[in-house]
Design a protein around this motif. Structure first.
Motif, PDB file in Angstrom:
ATOM      1  N   GLU A   1       0.759  -1.359  -0.191  1.00 57.82           N
ATOM      2  CA  GLU A   1       0.020  -0.060  -0.098  1.00 57.82           C
ATOM      3  C   GLU A   1       0.766   1.259  -0.172  1.00 57.82           C
ATOM      4  OE1 GLU A   1      -2.843  -0.223   3.229  1.00 57.82           O
ATOM      5  OE2 GLU A   1      -3.493  -2.256   2.786  1.00 57.82           O
ATOM      6  N   LEU A   2       2.049   0.927   0.243  1.00 57.57           N
ATOM      7  CA  LEU A   2       3.070   2.385   0.301  1.00 57.57           C
ATOM      8  C   LEU A   2       3.738   2.492  -1.022  1.00 57.57           C
ATOM      9  CD1 LEU A   2       4.704   1.537   3.765  1.00 57.57           C
ATOM     10  CD2 LEU A   2       2.542   3.042   3.081  1.00 57.57           C
ATOM     11  N   ASN A   3       3.727   3.824  -1.656  1.00 55.93           N
ATOM     12  CA  ASN A   3       4.324   4.018  -2.677  1.00 55.93           C
ATOM     13  C   ASN A   3       5.647   4.129  -2.867  1.00 55.93           C
ATOM     14  OD1 ASN A   3       5.092   5.065  -5.261  1.00 55.93           O
ATOM     15  ND2 ASN A   3       3.450   6.682  -5.219  1.00 55.93           N
ATOM     16  N   ALA A   4       6.675   3.384  -3.403  1.00 55.69           N
ATOM     17  CA  ALA A   4       8.012   3.342  -3.310  1.00 55.69           C
ATOM     18  C   ALA A   4       8.487   4.525  -3.686  1.00 55.69           C
ATOM     19  CB  ALA A   4       8.578   2.007  -4.179  1.00 55.69           C
ATOM     20  N   GLY A   5       7.952   5.498  -4.534  1.00 50.62           N
ATOM     21  CA  GLY A   5       8.399   6.753  -5.156  1.00 50.62           C
ATOM     22  C   GLY A   5       8.185   7.855  -4.145  1.00 50.62           C
ATOM     23  N   VAL A   6       7.687   7.703  -2.947  1.00 47.96           N
ATOM     24  CA  VAL A   6       7.021   8.761  -2.093  1.00 47.96           C
ATOM     25  C   VAL A   6       8.337   8.365  -0.794  1.00 47.96           C
ATOM     26  CG1 VAL A   6       5.574   9.520  -0.292  1.00 47.96           C
ATOM     27  CG2 VAL A   6       4.883   8.602  -2.810  1.00 47.96           C
ATOM     28  N   PRO A   7       8.949   9.738  -0.573  1.00 42.80           N
ATOM     29  CA  PRO A   7       9.713   9.627   0.628  1.00 42.80           C
ATOM     30  C   PRO A   7       8.983   9.262   1.722  1.00 42.80           C
ATOM     31  CG  PRO A   7      10.188  11.740  -0.591  1.00 42.80           C
ATOM     32  CD  PRO A   7       8.987  10.828  -1.160  1.00 42.80           C
ATOM     33  N   THR A   8       9.515   8.331   2.592  1.00 46.62           N
ATOM     34  CA  THR A   8       8.813   7.731   3.596  1.00 46.62           C
ATOM     35  C   THR A   8       9.692   7.702   4.936  1.00 46.62           C
ATOM     36  OG1 THR A   8       7.578   6.305   2.285  1.00 46.62           O
ATOM     37  CG2 THR A   8       7.434   5.878   4.544  1.00 46.62           C
ATOM     38  N   ILE A   9       9.144   8.192   6.132  1.00 46.37           N
ATOM     39  CA  ILE A   9       9.808   8.335   7.187  1.00 46.37           C
ATOM     40  C   ILE A   9       9.029   7.517   8.346  1.00 46.37           C
ATOM     41  CG2 ILE A   9      10.560   9.949   9.207  1.00 46.37           C
ATOM     42  CD1 ILE A   9      10.373  12.318   7.106  1.00 46.37           C
ATOM     43  N   PHE A  10       9.712   6.506   8.975  1.00 48.33           N
ATOM     44  CA  PHE A  10       9.159   5.776   9.801  1.00 48.33           C
ATOM     45  C   PHE A  10       9.689   5.988  11.337  1.00 48.33           C
ATOM     46  CE2 PHE A  10       9.183   3.137   5.950  1.00 48.33           C
ATOM     47  CZ  PHE A  10       8.164   2.468   6.172  1.00 48.33           C
TER      48      PHE A  10
END
Length: 107
Positions: free
Chosen positions: A54-63
Protein backbone atom coordinates in the motif's frame (compact mmCIF):
# COMPACT_ATOMS: atom_id res chain seq x y z
CA UNK A 1 23.98 -2.54 4.53
CA UNK A 2 20.37 -1.57 4.09
CA UNK A 3 19.39 1.36 1.92
CA UNK A 4 17.80 3.65 4.45
CA UNK A 5 18.91 6.88 6.04
CA UNK A 6 18.54 8.38 9.49
CA UNK A 7 16.67 11.65 9.96
CA UNK A 8 16.76 13.87 13.04
CA UNK A 9 13.99 16.02 14.53
CA UNK A 10 15.01 19.11 12.55
CA UNK A 11 15.01 17.05 9.36
CA UNK A 12 11.54 15.73 10.18
CA UNK A 13 10.21 19.23 10.84
CA UNK A 14 11.53 20.29 7.44
CA UNK A 15 10.15 17.18 5.72
CA UNK A 16 6.71 17.65 7.29
CA UNK A 17 6.46 21.08 5.67
CA UNK A 18 6.86 19.52 2.22
CA UNK A 19 4.10 17.92 0.18
CA UNK A 20 4.36 14.25 -0.67
CA UNK A 21 6.29 12.95 2.34
CA UNK A 22 4.73 9.99 4.14
CA UNK A 23 5.15 9.60 7.92
CA UNK A 24 4.48 6.11 9.33
CA UNK A 25 4.11 5.24 13.03
CA UNK A 26 4.98 1.57 13.59
CA UNK A 27 4.19 1.46 17.32
CA UNK A 28 1.49 -0.68 18.90
CA UNK A 29 -2.14 0.42 19.20
CA UNK A 30 -1.66 1.03 22.94
CA UNK A 31 1.37 3.28 22.32
CA UNK A 32 -0.41 5.22 19.58
CA UNK A 33 -3.41 5.76 21.87
CA UNK A 34 -1.14 8.02 23.99
CA UNK A 35 -0.59 10.28 20.97
CA UNK A 36 1.25 10.40 17.70
CA UNK A 37 3.02 12.90 15.47
CA UNK A 38 0.47 14.91 13.52
CA UNK A 39 0.01 13.72 9.96
CA UNK A 40 1.34 10.22 10.62
CA UNK A 41 -0.31 7.06 9.38
CA UNK A 42 -0.40 4.16 11.84
CA UNK A 43 0.83 0.78 10.59
CA UNK A 44 1.96 -1.44 13.49
CA UNK A 45 5.31 -3.08 12.73
CA UNK A 46 3.84 -6.60 12.79
CA UNK A 47 1.36 -5.60 10.04
CA UNK A 48 3.93 -3.91 7.78
CA UNK A 49 4.56 -7.03 5.65
CA UNK A 50 0.81 -7.18 4.93
CA UNK A 51 0.50 -3.45 4.20
CA UNK A 52 3.82 -2.84 2.41
CA UNK A 53 2.22 -2.94 -1.03
CA UNK A 54 0.00 0.00 0.00
CA UNK A 55 3.06 2.26 0.30
CA UNK A 56 4.29 3.98 -2.86
CA UNK A 57 7.99 3.24 -3.40
CA UNK A 58 8.37 6.61 -5.14
CA UNK A 59 7.30 8.63 -2.10
CA UNK A 60 9.83 9.62 0.59
CA UNK A 61 8.75 7.73 3.72
CA UNK A 62 9.78 8.39 7.31
CA UNK A 63 9.20 5.65 9.89
CA UNK A 64 9.17 6.19 13.63
CA UNK A 65 8.48 4.21 16.79
CA UNK A 66 9.10 4.85 20.48
CA UNK A 67 12.91 5.04 20.37
CA UNK A 68 14.01 4.28 16.81
CA UNK A 69 14.71 0.52 17.00
CA UNK A 70 11.49 -0.87 15.53
CA UNK A 71 11.34 1.86 12.91
CA UNK A 72 14.88 0.89 11.82
CA UNK A 73 13.54 -2.64 11.29
CA UNK A 74 10.67 -1.17 9.25
CA UNK A 75 13.13 0.83 7.14
CA UNK A 76 15.32 -2.23 6.55
CA UNK A 77 12.28 -4.27 5.53
CA UNK A 78 10.95 -1.62 3.14
CA UNK A 79 14.36 -1.03 1.58
CA UNK A 80 14.63 -4.80 0.99
CA UNK A 81 11.32 -4.49 -0.90
CA UNK A 82 12.74 -1.88 -3.26
CA UNK A 83 11.87 1.33 -1.43
CA UNK A 84 14.91 3.58 -1.84
CA UNK A 85 13.73 6.76 -0.12
CA UNK A 86 13.10 5.58 3.46
CA UNK A 87 14.19 7.30 6.66
CA UNK A 88 14.34 6.28 10.31
CA UNK A 89 13.57 8.98 12.88
CA UNK A 90 16.52 9.03 15.27
CA UNK A 91 15.32 8.63 18.84
CA UNK A 92 11.72 8.05 17.76
CA UNK A 93 8.76 9.82 19.31
CA UNK A 94 10.71 10.17 22.57
CA UNK A 95 13.14 12.51 20.80
CA UNK A 96 10.17 14.36 19.27
CA UNK A 97 8.67 14.95 22.73
CA UNK A 98 12.06 15.83 24.27
CA UNK A 99 12.27 18.57 21.65
CA UNK A 100 9.00 19.98 22.98
CA UNK A 101 7.00 19.03 19.91
CA UNK A 102 3.26 18.34 20.29
CA UNK A 103 1.44 15.03 19.94
CA UNK A 104 -1.84 14.62 18.12
CA UNK A 105 -4.70 12.29 18.95
CA UNK A 106 -4.84 9.09 16.95
CA UNK A 107 -6.54 9.69 13.60
Amino acid sequence: MFGFKEIDIEGLKSAKSQEGVLLIDVRTDAEVARGMIEGAKHIPLHLLPLKANELNAGVPTIFYCQSGARSAQACAFMSSKGHDDVYNLQGGILAWMRDGMPLAAMC
